[in-house]
Write an enzyme that holds these catalytic residues in place. Structure first.
Site, short mmCIF file in Angstrom:
data_model
loop_
_atom_site.label_atom_id
_atom_site.label_comp_id
_atom_site.label_asym_id
_atom_site.label_seq_id
_atom_site.Cartn_x
_atom_site.Cartn_y
_atom_site.Cartn_z
N LYS A 1 38.34 5.09 69.00
CA LYS A 1 37.30 4.50 69.86
C LYS A 1 37.52 4.80 71.33
CE LYS A 1 35.98 0.29 68.72
NZ LYS A 1 35.98 -1.09 68.17
N HIS B 1 23.46 -6.71 70.18
CA HIS B 1 24.01 -5.49 69.57
C HIS B 1 22.83 -4.64 69.10
CE1 HIS B 1 26.91 -3.29 66.79
NE2 HIS B 1 25.72 -2.93 66.34
N LYS C 1 40.55 -4.22 73.02
CA LYS C 1 40.07 -3.60 71.78
C LYS C 1 41.09 -2.62 71.22
CE LYS C 1 35.08 -3.61 72.10
NZ LYS C 1 33.90 -2.72 72.10
N ASN D 1 29.92 5.05 64.53
CA ASN D 1 30.42 4.88 63.16
C ASN D 1 30.05 6.09 62.32
OD1 ASN D 1 31.67 2.38 63.47
ND2 ASN D 1 29.72 1.32 63.32
N ARG E 1 29.65 7.04 59.25
CA ARG E 1 29.39 6.75 57.83
C ARG E 1 27.98 6.22 57.69
NH1 ARG E 1 32.11 1.99 59.77
NH2 ARG E 1 30.54 0.35 59.84
N VAL F 1 26.12 -0.47 56.11
CA VAL F 1 25.59 -1.49 55.19
C VAL F 1 24.09 -1.67 55.43
CG1 VAL F 1 25.66 -3.95 54.60
CG2 VAL F 1 27.80 -2.73 55.10
P1 ADP Z 1 34.55 -3.11 65.57
O1 ADP Z 1 34.75 -1.63 65.56
O2 ADP Z 1 35.81 -3.87 65.32
O3 ADP Z 1 33.40 -3.55 64.71
P2 ADP Z 1 32.92 -3.01 67.98
O4 ADP Z 1 33.44 -2.29 69.16
O5 ADP Z 1 31.90 -2.34 67.15
O6 ADP Z 1 34.16 -3.47 67.07
O7 ADP Z 1 32.34 -4.41 68.42
C1 ADP Z 1 31.94 -5.38 67.47
C2 ADP Z 1 31.14 -6.48 68.16
O8 ADP Z 1 31.90 -7.05 69.22
C3 ADP Z 1 29.86 -6.02 68.84
O9 ADP Z 1 28.80 -5.97 67.96
C4 ADP Z 1 29.67 -7.10 69.88
O10 ADP Z 1 29.13 -8.26 69.28
C5 ADP Z 1 31.07 -7.40 70.29
N1 ADP Z 1 31.48 -6.62 71.49
C6 ADP Z 1 32.03 -5.39 71.51
N2 ADP Z 1 32.29 -4.98 72.76
C7 ADP Z 1 31.92 -5.99 73.56
C8 ADP Z 1 31.96 -6.21 74.98
N3 ADP Z 1 32.48 -5.30 75.81
N4 ADP Z 1 31.49 -7.40 75.45
C9 ADP Z 1 30.99 -8.35 74.63
N5 ADP Z 1 30.93 -8.21 73.29
C10 ADP Z 1 31.39 -7.05 72.76
#
Ligand code: ADP
Length: 447
Positions: free
Chosen positions: A116, A208, A158, A290, A292, A295
């Site tokens: 990521k 999102h 993250k 992503n 893939r 869902v």
């Molecule tokens: P994962 O790969 O673990 O699913 P993501 O990066 O896709 O993580 O983020 C999952 C969720 O986390 C997002 O849909 C959002 O709800 C929240 N999120 C991610 N980044 C941020 C951010 N910078 N600020 C606020 N919420 C975030």
């Protein structure tokens, strides 16, 4: 075209792929663990091989056994579905070295976007907006504090190898950041065998929004519009819809074009999803790609009329995309509800057990993607997703009405499910008016 495909997955997505293949005249080879032996959905494959004991690491994730099944089944391609080996670049590479087509991106592209932090750098280089944050990985406390002071609290730590919300921690001050850093690293290391982390500004009250893309091996890439997956609990999606409510048409267009631009920059092929968060002022930021099928792909299938699984298979077989961007229309409104065997009253604890009765909803505009039936035993070894209820109607109001009606018809007895909670969401005025953000569930029902 492929004559036979192995489906390296289970449950509803395996069934979804068997169905697409059957319609295309392609034979399927299923794999199953001892826990899934005798499952009725396996009857819809042409052949099925046991790949080991119930634990995923002993069966669905065991690359040598999956490849052996593919060799014995004499297939030309493997569809990984989502989860399990779907985003495992090593597996994709092994498939290639065994002369079996992996239905997904090349292992090189997968490796690039699967990191990521690297995907974030790529987005920056391609001028796709990213969330303000660290310039690359963060190794220690001093660095983390410097980034946080620069962008301002709260921040989100993250995991670079992350997924499913694991290794993600919010911190609102120095002290919290120090402990969250250790926790996030440890969690990421345990979950992914990789403790690399980076930091982003925590965007308050975001939505999102993700874009479905398809790219062939001839240099063509298109988007199939967006999905709004704001309705989440602990970063896990519960309900998805398209078009995204409250998204200005010019923002919608810009996000979709940014997604196509990014996949081209990544030399990415097959189906993928470019995820963004959108702040209350309509600014959008790339968060991940992503590699893939997701869902929630049926939402896109309903509004575009394009079968994404068939498209994945055609692309993997080397076919050019059969449509141009201008021909991909977004028609009406689709909503998907994830039906999980979980108890929302008890912290969403999984509820394995035997299903005693199932009555599936039907009627106009209703689709139920599920492998369950009366007598089906939900195993505690796997994900609690037991079905996806999707509706498609001309307007959002009609789609909400249709989903309420369909959820009311759905009866699953013997185990607890999330159905009642989904109905509560669909009846909530904030949802009906499209005024939700990712914290809606936790704020509205804190217990
Ligand atoms: P994962 O790969 O673990 O699913 P993501 O990066 O896709 O993580 O983020 C999952 C969720 O986390 C997002 O849909 C959002 O709800 C929240 N999120 C991610 N980044 C941020 C951010 N910078 N600020 C606020 N919420 C975030």
């Amino acid at each position: 075209m492929f004559k036979r495909i192995l489906v390296a997955n289970r449950g509803e997505i395996a069934l979804r792929i068997f169905r697409a293949c059957r319609e295309m005249g392609i034979e399927t080879v299923a794999i199953f663990s001892e826990a899934d032996r005798g499952a009725v959905y396996l009857d819809l494959a042409d052949e099925a091989y046991c790949v080991g004991p119930p634990r995923t690491t002993d069966s669905y994730l065991k690359i040598d056994r999956v490849i052996s099944a593919a060799e014995i089944g004499d297939v030309q391609a493997i569809h990984p579905g989502y989860g399990f080996l779907a985003e495992n670049a090593h597996f994709a590479e092994i498939c290639r070295s065994c002369k079996i087509e992996f239905i997904g991106p090349s292992h090189e592209a997968m490796q690039l976007v699967g990191d990521k932090n690297a995907a974030r750098s790529l987005a920056k280089k391609a001028d796709v907006p990213t969330v303000p944050g660290s310039d690359g990985l963060v190794d220690n406390e001093v660095q983390a504090l410097a980034v946080a002071h620069d962008i301002g609290f709260p921040v989100l730590i993250k995991a670079s190898a992350g997924g499913g919300g694991r290794g993600m921690r919010v911190a609102s001050n120095d002290l919290a950041l120090k402990s969250a850093l250790q926790q996030a690293k440890a969690e990421a290391d345990a979950a992914f065998g990789n403790g690399d982390i980076y930091i982003e500004k925590y965007v308050a009250h975001p939505r999102h929004v993700e874009v479905q893309i398809l790219a062939d091996t001839h240099g063509n890439a298109v988007h199939l519009w967006e999905r709004d997956c704001t309705m989440q609990r602990r970063y896990q999606k519960l309900l998805e819809e398209s078009p995204a409510p409250q998204l200005a048409p010019q923002t919608r267009q810009a996000i979709c074009e940014a997604a196509v631009h990014l996949v081209k920059a990544a030399d990415y092929t097959n189906a993928g999803t470019v995820e963004f968060i959108v702040d209350p002022d309509g600014h959008y930021y790339f968060i991940e790609l992503n590699a893939r099928i997701q869902v929630e792909h049926p939402v896109t299938e309903m509004i575009t009329g394009i079968d994404l699984i068939k498209a994945q298979i055609l692309i993997a077989a080397g076919e050019p995309l059969p449509f141009k961007q201008e021909a991909i229309e977004s028609r009406g409104v689709a909503i998907e509800c994830r039906i999980n065997a979980e108890d929302p009253e008890r912290g969403f604890r999984p509820c394995p057990g035997k299903i005693t009765q199932v009555i599936s909803p039907g009627g106009p505009g209703v689709r139920f993607d599920s492998h369950i039936h009366a007598g089906y035993e939900i195993s505690s070894f796997y994900d609690s997703l037991i079905g996806k209820l999707i509706v498609h109607q001309p307007t959002r109001q009609e789609a909400i009405g249709c989903m309420r009606r369909a959820l009311g018809e759905l009866r699953i007895e013997g185990v607890k499910t999330t159905t009642a909670l989904l109905l509560k969401i669909l009846e909530h005025s904030d949802f009906v008016e499209g005024r939700v953000d990712t914290t809606f569930i936790e704020r509205t029902w804190p217990s």
